[in-house]
Design a protein around this motif. Structure first.
Motif: not given
Length: 568
Positions: A197-211
Motif C-alpha cells: 500500500l505504501a509503495v502504491l501511494l509512492l508510485v501514484l505520486v511519482a506517476l503524477c509528477v512524471l505526467w
C-alpha cells in the motif's frame, strides 16, 4: 506399487565460469561509419553443482545467493557469515519418524539431484505424501506432469530457485515447524500488505509528477525494447570484434574450398586463426532474406546464452553493410548431412542417435526454462543442429529466435518465418507461437532422426501422408519399430528405447498445443527407463499430400532455410 530410477538432466547449470549476458546494445561510430556491439555480462553464480551445499537453496537473483529453506538452519553458522555455504543446512528440529510430521511446500524450484530419488506409481498427490510418511528415510516428495510421485532419501542436493516456473517440492518437517511457519506467514502477509500500500501511494505520486513533466518512459514499454536500452552503471564488456583481414586470412580469403555450407543467412566458411583455433564464419549475404535485425537478434541472444548444447559465439565483424559472425567450428558439421544420407547415416548407430536426441532436448529445455531469458527458437531443424568431434549436438542459428519476458508464455506475429515441415500448425496458419511451437519442431526432428527420412520430402507408395501421418498410421498398427527404423543402422538397437522415442515424437507433434508436453517433461520421458507415457493423439498436418502441397506453394518464400508468409 512399482518402482524405477528417475534421471533428471541438470539442464542450464554449467560450470561456475560460464556466464549469460544481461544487457547489450549497438553504437554507431560516426567517424569510421562502423557499428560496435557492446555487452554487459553477469555471472550465473548458481551454475556450480550444489553451490549451497546439502539442503541449501541457490537463487542468483538474491544477495546472498544461498539461503536455508524454512525449517532449516546453517550447519556451520560461522562459515555462512563468511560466504562459505559448502556445509549446507540441517533441519532445525530433527525428524524422528513420528506421526506428528507433515510437509511444507516449496514452489518454483529446480528439483534436487536424483541420485537418491525413486519413482512411485500412485494415483494422486495425497497417496504420495502418505507413502513418504510411511518410509522413515523419505525426506521429500514431488509430483510432475509425467510422474505421479517422486521421493528423495538423504540430503537434498543442487536445489535452485526461480522467479517463476520450475516445480513444487514438499519437504518433510516436524509439526511444530509447520505451525510456526503458518504464524510467520500471517505476519508476513500483514507486513507485505502494508508495504505494498505504501509503495502504491509512492508510485501514484511519482506517476503524477512524471505526467506533468511529460518525461520518462512510456507505460507498457515492451520487454524487447527495454533490452536494447542503454543501462549506465553496469560494467560494459565488449564482444570480441574481428578485423576483416584476420577473418580473410583465416578463411584463405573466403576460398570456395573452405565453404562448408549455406543457409538462409548466407554462406558459412571454415577457417583457422593464427592461434590454431578453428572457426566457422557466417557471412550475411546481400541476397539473404535476413537483414541487420536478424543479425543483431542472433548476436544478442547467443551472447546471453551459455550451455553445452548451444553453439558458442566467438565474435563478429560489422562494417557498413558487411556483417559476419564467428563461431566455434563444429568438425562434424550439421545433423542433416548424416541422418538423410545413406553412407553417413550408417555411422550413426542407435546409441549415438539417442544421445543426440537427448542433447537437443536439454538444449531446448535450457532455452525455455533454465536460462535467465525465455527463448523461443522458431527454426529448430536438422540443418540447425551442429555436431562436434564427439557427435555432441549444439543448437545454432538464432536469427529468428524471440525472447519472452516476465510471465509471457505466447505471442502472435504477422511475419511468420521458419522452415516448412517443422513449423507448428498454429504458427504457420495464425502466427501464434510459444514454447509449444518449438516442442512441435522437436517432435518432427525426433521422428526424422529415428527414421532417417525428411518430413517434407517423405513418400510412400500406399498413401499420400507426410512422415508425421505415416508414423501415426504405423503406431496405430503397432508396426512402428519395423517400418520407422532407419535401415542404415546395422548394429543392435534397444527396441523399447526406439519405441519410446517414436511415442515421445508423436506426443510432441499433436495438433493442439495444450496436448503437447513441455520440454521438461520430454527430458524426463527420455531419461526414465520405463516411463508411463500417455497415448498420443492425431498429429498436426495429418492430411492428404495434395492439400499440403497447396499450402506449401502458398507459404514458401524460398527453398533454402527460411519460409516467409508475408513480404519481408
Amino acid at each position: 506399487m512399482g518402482w524405477c530410477h528417475v534421471g533428471w538432466s541438470q539442464v542450464g547449470r554449467g560450470s561456475s565460469n560460464e556466464s549469460s549476458g544481461v544487457l547489450n546494445y549497438f553504437t554507431w561510430n560516426q567517424k569510421s561509419n562502423e557499428w560496435f556491439l557492446m555487452f554487459s555480462l553477469q555471472k550465473d553464480l548458481c551454475d556450480a553443482y550444489s553451490r549451497c551445499g546439502p539442503n541449501g537453496i541457490c537463487n542468483g537473483n538474491q544477495v546472498p545467493i544461498c539461503h536455508c529453506p524454512t525449517g532449516f538452519v546453517p550447519k556451520v553458522t560461522e562459515e555462512w557469515y563468511s560466504m562459505d555455504w559448502s556445509s549446507g543446512c540441517v533441519p532445525r528440529k530433527p525428524l524422528n519418524c513420528s506421526t506428528n510430521e507433515g510437509f511444507m511446500r516449496f514452489p518454483n524450484l529446480k528439483l534436487p539431484d536424483n541420485s537418491y530419488a525413486m519413482q512411485s506409481i500412485t494415483t494422486n498427490q495425497e497417496n504420495c505424501a502418505d507413502a513418504c510418511l510411511r518410509n522413515c528415510s523419505c525426506v521429500a516428495y514431488a509430483t510432475t506432469e509425467l510422474i505421479d510421485c517422486v521421493m528423495w532419501f538423504g540430503d537434498l542436493l543442487d536445489v535452485s530457485e526461480f522467479n517463476d516456473g520450475g516445480d513444487e517440492l514438499y519437504v518433510r518437517m516436524a509439526a511444530s515447524e509447520l505451525e510456526s511457519s503458518a504464524m510467520d506467514k500471517v505476519t508476513l502477509i500483514i507486513f507485505w500488505a502494508s508495504t505494498i500500500l505504501a509503495v502504491l501511494l509512492l508510485v501514484l505520486v511519482a506517476l503524477c509528477v512524471l505526467w506533468k513533466r511529460k518525461s520518462g518512459r512510456k507505460i507498457g514499454q515492451s520487454v524487447e525494447d527495454a533490452c536494447h536500452d542503454d543501462k549506465p552503471g553496469l560494467e560494459d564488456l565488449e564482444l570480441p570484434l574481428f578485423d576483416r583481414s584476420t577473418i580473410a586470412a583465416a578463411t584463405n580469403d573466403f576460398a570456395f574450398a573452405n565453404k562448408v555450407g549455406e543457409g538462409g543467412f548466407g554462406p558459412v566458411y571454415k577457417g583457422k586463426l593464427s592461434t590454431g583455433q578453428e572457426i566457422a564464419v557466417k557471412v550475411l549475404s546481400k541476397d539473404s532474406g535476413q537483414g541487420l535485425k536478424e543479425f543483431k537478434n542472433e548476436v544478442i541472444l547467443i551472447a546471453k546464452l551459455q550451455h553445452r548444447n548451444l553453439v558458442r559465439l566467438l565474435g563478429c565483424y560489422i562494417h557498413a553493410e558487411e556483417q559476419m559472425l564467428v563461431y566455434e567450428y563444429m568438425s562434424k558439421r550439421s545433423l542433416d548431412l548424416y541422418i538423410f544420407d545413406s553412407q553417413e547415416g550408417a555411422s550413426l548407430d542407435w546409441q549415438k542417435r539417442f544421445n543426440i536426441v537427448v542433447g537437443i532436448a536439454r538444449g531446448l529445455l535450457y532455452l525455455h526454462r533454465d536460462s535467465r531469458l525465455r527463448i523461443i527458437h522458431r527454426d529448430l531443424k536438422a540443418s540447425n543442429i551442429l555436431l562436434d568431434s564427439d557427435l555432441n549436438p549444439k543448437i545454432s542459428d538464432f536469427g529468428l529466435a524471440r525472447m519472452f519476458g516476465g510471465d509471457q508464455t505466447e505471442a502472435k506475429t504477422c511475419r511468420v518465418m521458419g522452415t516448412y515441415g517443422y513449423m507448428s500448425p498454429e504458427y504457420a496458419i495464425d502466427g501464434q507461437f510459444s514454447v509449444k511451437s518449438d516442442v512441435f519442431s522437436f517432435g518432427v526432428l525426433l521422428l526424422e532422426i529415428v527414421s532417417g527420412k525428411r518430413n517434407r520430402e517423405f513418400y510412400h507408395p500406399d498413401h499420400d501422408f507426410n512422415l508425421l501421418g505415416h508414423a501415426w498410421i504405423l503406431w496405430n498398427d503397432e508396426r512402428a519399430i519395423e517400418l520407422l527404423m532407419d535401415p542404415f543402422m546395422e548394429n543392435l538397437i534397444n527396441t523399447s528405447e526406439v519405441l519410446k522415442c517414436i511415442q515421445v515424437g508423436l506426443l510432441c507433434v499433436q495438433q493442439c498445443p495444450e496436448d503437447r508436453p513441455t520440454m521438461s517433461s520430454v527430458v524426463l520421458m527420455l531419461d526414465c527407463e520405463n516411463p508411463l507415457l500417455p497415448q498420443p493423439r492425431k498429429p498436426g498436418y495429418y492430411t492428404d499430400r495434395c492439400l499440403l502441397s497447396n499450402m506449401e506453394s502458398y507459404f514458401s518464400g524460398n527453398d533454402l532455410s527460411i519460409t516467409t508468409l508475408m513480404g519481408r
